[in-house]
Design an enzyme around this catalytic site. Sequence first.
Site, PDB file in Angstrom:
ATOM      1  N   SER A  87       0.788  -1.234   0.000  1.00  0.00           N
ATOM      2  CA  SER A  87       0.000   0.000   0.000  1.00  0.00           C
ATOM      3  C   SER A  87       0.814   1.275   0.000  1.00  0.00           C
ATOM      4  O   SER A  87       0.243   2.364  -0.121  1.00  0.00           O
ATOM      5  CB  SER A  87      -0.968   0.000   1.188  1.00  0.00           C
ATOM      6  N   TYR A 187     -10.613   2.136   5.727  1.00  0.00           N
ATOM      7  CA  TYR A 187      -9.579   1.781   4.751  1.00  0.00           C
ATOM      8  C   TYR A 187     -10.125   0.784   3.734  1.00  0.00           C
ATOM      9  O   TYR A 187     -10.664  -0.260   4.092  1.00  0.00           O
ATOM     10  CB  TYR A 187      -8.400   1.174   5.497  1.00  0.00           C
ATOM     11  N   SER A 188      -9.966   1.117   2.455  1.00  0.00           N
ATOM     12  CA  SER A 188     -10.507   0.251   1.405  1.00  0.00           C
ATOM     13  C   SER A 188      -9.605   0.289   0.184  1.00  0.00           C
ATOM     14  O   SER A 188      -9.388   1.349  -0.415  1.00  0.00           O
ATOM     15  CB  SER A 188     -11.923   0.700   1.017  1.00  0.00           C
ATOM     16  N   ASN A 189      -9.082  -0.860  -0.198  1.00  0.00           N
ATOM     17  CA  ASN A 189      -8.263  -0.942  -1.401  1.00  0.00           C
ATOM     18  C   ASN A 189      -9.049  -0.572  -2.654  1.00  0.00           C
ATOM     19  O   ASN A 189      -8.468  -0.106  -3.641  1.00  0.00           O
ATOM     20  CB  ASN A 189      -7.685  -2.350  -1.540  1.00  0.00           C
ATOM     21  N   GLY A 330       2.823  -0.882   4.054  1.00  0.00           N
ATOM     22  CA  GLY A 330       2.278  -1.738   3.002  1.00  0.00           C
ATOM     23  C   GLY A 330       2.415  -3.197   3.355  1.00  0.00           C
ATOM     24  O   GLY A 330       3.451  -3.625   3.857  1.00  0.00           O
ATOM     25  N   ASN A 360      -0.418 -13.089  16.782  1.00  0.00           N
ATOM     26  CA  ASN A 360      -1.294 -14.002  17.528  1.00  0.00           C
ATOM     27  C   ASN A 360      -2.621 -13.355  17.890  1.00  0.00           C
ATOM     28  O   ASN A 360      -3.609 -14.040  18.117  1.00  0.00           O
ATOM     29  CB  ASN A 360      -0.600 -14.470  18.821  1.00  0.00           C
TER      30      ASN A 360
END
Length: 415
Positions: A87, A187-189, A330, A360
Amino acid sequence: MAASTALAAPAGANAATTAATAGATATIGRPNRALLQRQLDAVHAAGMPGAFAEVRDGRRTVRLATGVADIETGAPVRPGMRHRIGSISKTFVATTMVQLAAEHRVALDAPIGRYLRHGLLPADLAREVTVRMLLNHTSGIGDYDTELLTSPQDLIDLGRTTYRPEELVRIGAGAGSTNAPGAAWSYSNTNYVLAALIIEHLTGHSYRWEIYRRILRPLHLRHTTFEGADPDIHGPHMHAYVPWPPDGALRDFTRYNMSWAYGAGEMVSTAADVNTFFRALLGGRLLSTHWLAEMKVTVPVDPGQTGAGGYGLGLATATLPCGIFWGHDGGTIGHQTISLHSEDGRVQVTYAHNMAYYQNSPNELHPIDAALVQFLTTALCGSTPAGSATRTAPPDLQRSLPDLRRAAAATTAVR
């Protein structure tokens, strides 16, 4: 990336906030190579197969590496290796879009439907979402990768599939809205696939060519490329690993079709190239003072969470003990990268490692991440008083790294 709540005050209809940096100038002494190497080695000792970094303070540069690039051969990591920067590609896309705005070829507050093929998006989104909302992730458009990655098998299938950007947009739009346009940060690609398509509509060229001619060629970033459907990283690189269920043995995802990332994260680069890009951007070589200020108008990532961060147009803020830094992180399947810089681009660190989905818990700091944040704090702030970095920086910094945080939250998908 982290920002204290004091950095942001609501301003404007889209709840944009301007980062205030008065009294918080980042400072650092000459980079202590020995200390930085010990701290980078601590990241490897905590379980990361390999990592490299480049730290800059003015004209002084320190290049570091630790661990192995390939667990089968034991080949060591080298500082100049190429890496999928994920990103961080968004900052290149956003810079190109803002350059087009400076040329009066796009209006940041115009609806995106003006610049996209009719029918690509539902009419309400095309009408109500603006270009600015894409770049600062307030569009509310769903994220396609949450639909594509729901199980371990999906990680395998994703790298064997070639996607067209229009297909990714339809998947993201079909995932459902996260909020009304402009109402909140999510957040959105999908936002940056759309941004890349808008660049192509405006210029008549591929978004890759526009980034190349506007940024890569002028800055001589010879090791920065666009991977697309080619599964190979060309040139020296670390392998890419994911701990695989049920026993956590490392699975190799180095050969991977990155067409699923497109303008949201398909670029390959080096630490040196990434640092050069951010120094040029923040130093005013790529944008005028006015348009760089537009990129730095941030929205709160989580208004109710102190230190959750601010996000501008492809730029995020991070607060460390010595001041405020700008950059991005990214994450791809097995490669993760962090790049942080002082406001003037003089003090810099770009760091990369070769294992993802190792956390984890989305709420607890993994030993690898604790060591990583200590390294980043020292790289940017110099030798800080004992305990100060681990007392204040890790929770804020870790909460604020969008891709690393998402990787932690998604760990259950690969277990």
